[in-house]
Scaffold this motif. Structure first.
Motif, PDB file in Angstrom:
ATOM      1  N   THR A  44     -10.048   3.603   6.958  1.00 50.21           N
ATOM      2  CA  THR A  44     -11.136   2.623   6.896  1.00 50.21           C
ATOM      3  C   THR A  44     -11.100   1.633   8.056  1.00 50.21           C
ATOM      4  OG1 THR A  44      -9.824   1.112   5.524  1.00 50.21           O
ATOM      5  CG2 THR A  44     -11.213   2.708   4.362  1.00 50.21           C
ATOM      6  N   ASP A  89     -10.016   9.826   5.782  1.00 52.90           N
ATOM      7  CA  ASP A  89      -9.417   8.956   4.769  1.00 52.90           C
ATOM      8  C   ASP A  89      -9.325   7.485   5.161  1.00 52.90           C
ATOM      9  OD1 ASP A  89      -9.010  11.278   3.303  1.00 52.90           O
ATOM     10  OD2 ASP A  89      -6.930  11.515   3.965  1.00 52.90           O
ATOM     11  N   THR A 112      -5.816   0.418   4.929  1.00 56.71           N
ATOM     12  CA  THR A 112      -5.398   1.272   3.824  1.00 56.71           C
ATOM     13  C   THR A 112      -4.115   2.003   4.203  1.00 56.71           C
ATOM     14  OG1 THR A 112      -6.616   3.216   4.581  1.00 56.71           O
ATOM     15  CG2 THR A 112      -7.814   1.652   3.190  1.00 56.71           C
ATOM     16  N   LEU A 140       0.807  -1.216   0.000  1.00 62.59           N
ATOM     17  CA  LEU A 140       0.000   0.000   0.000  1.00 62.59           C
ATOM     18  C   LEU A 140       0.835   1.258   0.000  1.00 62.59           C
ATOM     19  CD1 LEU A 140      -2.830  -0.847   2.514  1.00 62.59           C
ATOM     20  CD2 LEU A 140      -3.106  -0.260   0.124  1.00 62.59           C
ATOM     21  N   ARG A 173     -10.736  -3.210   5.430  1.00 66.50           N
ATOM     22  CA  ARG A 173      -9.377  -3.524   5.023  1.00 66.50           C
ATOM     23  C   ARG A 173      -8.455  -2.376   5.405  1.00 66.50           C
ATOM     24  NH1 ARG A 173      -9.361  -8.937   3.951  1.00 66.50           N
ATOM     25  NH2 ARG A 173     -11.100  -9.492   2.596  1.00 66.50           N
ATOM     26  N   ASP A 181      -4.568   4.408   7.084  1.00 69.22           N
ATOM     27  CA  ASP A 181      -4.543   3.808   8.422  1.00 69.22           C
ATOM     28  C   ASP A 181      -3.109   3.632   8.912  1.00 69.22           C
ATOM     29  OD1 ASP A 181      -7.389   3.442   8.392  1.00 69.22           O
ATOM     30  OD2 ASP A 181      -7.095   1.654   7.156  1.00 69.22           O
ATOM     31  N   CYS A 204      -1.618   5.103  -2.727  1.00 68.72           N
ATOM     32  CA  CYS A 204      -2.817   4.999  -1.918  1.00 68.72           C
ATOM     33  C   CYS A 204      -4.015   4.515  -2.708  1.00 68.72           C
ATOM     34  CB  CYS A 204      -3.151   6.358  -1.301  1.00 68.72           C
ATOM     35  SG  CYS A 204      -1.834   7.002  -0.252  1.00 68.72           S
ATOM     36  N   THR A 205      -3.875   4.360  -4.031  1.00 70.26           N
ATOM     37  CA  THR A 205      -5.033   4.051  -4.844  1.00 70.26           C
ATOM     38  C   THR A 205      -5.106   2.587  -5.222  1.00 70.26           C
ATOM     39  OG1 THR A 205      -3.781   4.591  -6.857  1.00 70.26           O
ATOM     40  CG2 THR A 205      -5.039   6.362  -5.826  1.00 70.26           C
ATOM     41  N   GLU A 208      -6.394  -5.984   1.400  1.00 73.72           N
ATOM     42  CA  GLU A 208      -5.400  -6.128   2.449  1.00 73.72           C
ATOM     43  C   GLU A 208      -5.930  -7.031   3.549  1.00 73.72           C
ATOM     44  OE1 GLU A 208      -2.306  -5.093   2.303  1.00 73.72           O
ATOM     45  OE2 GLU A 208      -2.814  -4.422   0.302  1.00 73.72           O
TER      46      GLU A 208
END
Length: 209
Positions: A178, A176, A55, A5, A53, A58, A9-10, A15
């Motif tokens: 999750t 941003d 990201t 990741l 998941r 995170d 970031c896209t 994950e």
């Protein structure tokens, strides 16, 4: 592992899920069986897996907040030897009581994601670089040499700025991120440190700062 990741970031690659662990904040109630009462989860108890998941947001939040909290612990440790203010003593105690467990929780979370933070042993001590923070090394050195009311005013001024930076980081995570664990921790940072900022501004005003 969350390493893929960090390259961007896209990425749409799923994950691993991360374990949900009961913290030291609001109690987590575990439902009982049919006809049985629920119970309160023990701090550190594994509650299963996160539905979200991990990201890059995170991971960035945890990796950034650990050294940020660590610097706050170092600043708080300066209070007792340099200040005679019971207000600041209590503030430093609250900072330590809140942020040391959060460091441990984020460290555990990163390890479960395959990213143990470098230079940190889990005990909240000054190991490794602080990274990019609102309080510079020069300002922290000035705090170390101050005493009495001068220390009190400088400590409050710097800690307010430090808390404001943490709130900004946490709000970015809420926007941003999750992962449920990191989102809950970010919400705690926003609410808890906003209250402390208000208290510190009030005390700084009383001291003429």
């Amino acid at each position: 592992m969350v390493a893929p990741l960090l390259a961007g970031c896209t990425t749409a690659e799923p994950e691993p899920r991360t374990p949900l662990v009961a913290g030291t904040g609001a109690p987590v109630i575990i439902p009982g069986g049919p006809g049985d009462a629920g119970r309160t989860a023990r701090p550190g108890e594994n509650l299963g897996e996160s539905e979200a998941r991990i990201t890059a947001a995170d991971v960035r939040f945890a990796e950034g907040m650990i050294p940020h909290h660590r610097q706050a612990l170092e600043m708080a440790a300066l209070v007792r030897p340099r200040s005679s203010s019971p207000v600041l003593w209590k503030l430093a105690e609250r900072v330590t009581a809140a942020q040391r467990p959060e460091i441990a929780a984020m460290t555990s979370w990163l390890k479960s994601a395959g990213r143990a933070p470098a230079g940190y042993d889990g005990g909240g001590g000054p190991h490794g670089d602080h990274g990019d923070h609102a309080v510079t090394q020069e300002q922290e050195n000035q705090l170390r040499t101050a005493r009495g009311t001068d220390f009190d005013r400088l400590f409050l001024s710097l800690m307010i700025v430090h808390h404001e930076a943490a709130v900004t980081m946490a709000k970015q995570q809420i926007e941003d991120g999750t992962d449920r664990i990191m989102l809950a921790m970010a919400a705690d940072v926003v609410s808890g440190q906003a209250i402390e900022i208000t208290r510190m501004r009030r005390e700084l005003l009383r001291l003429g700062g």
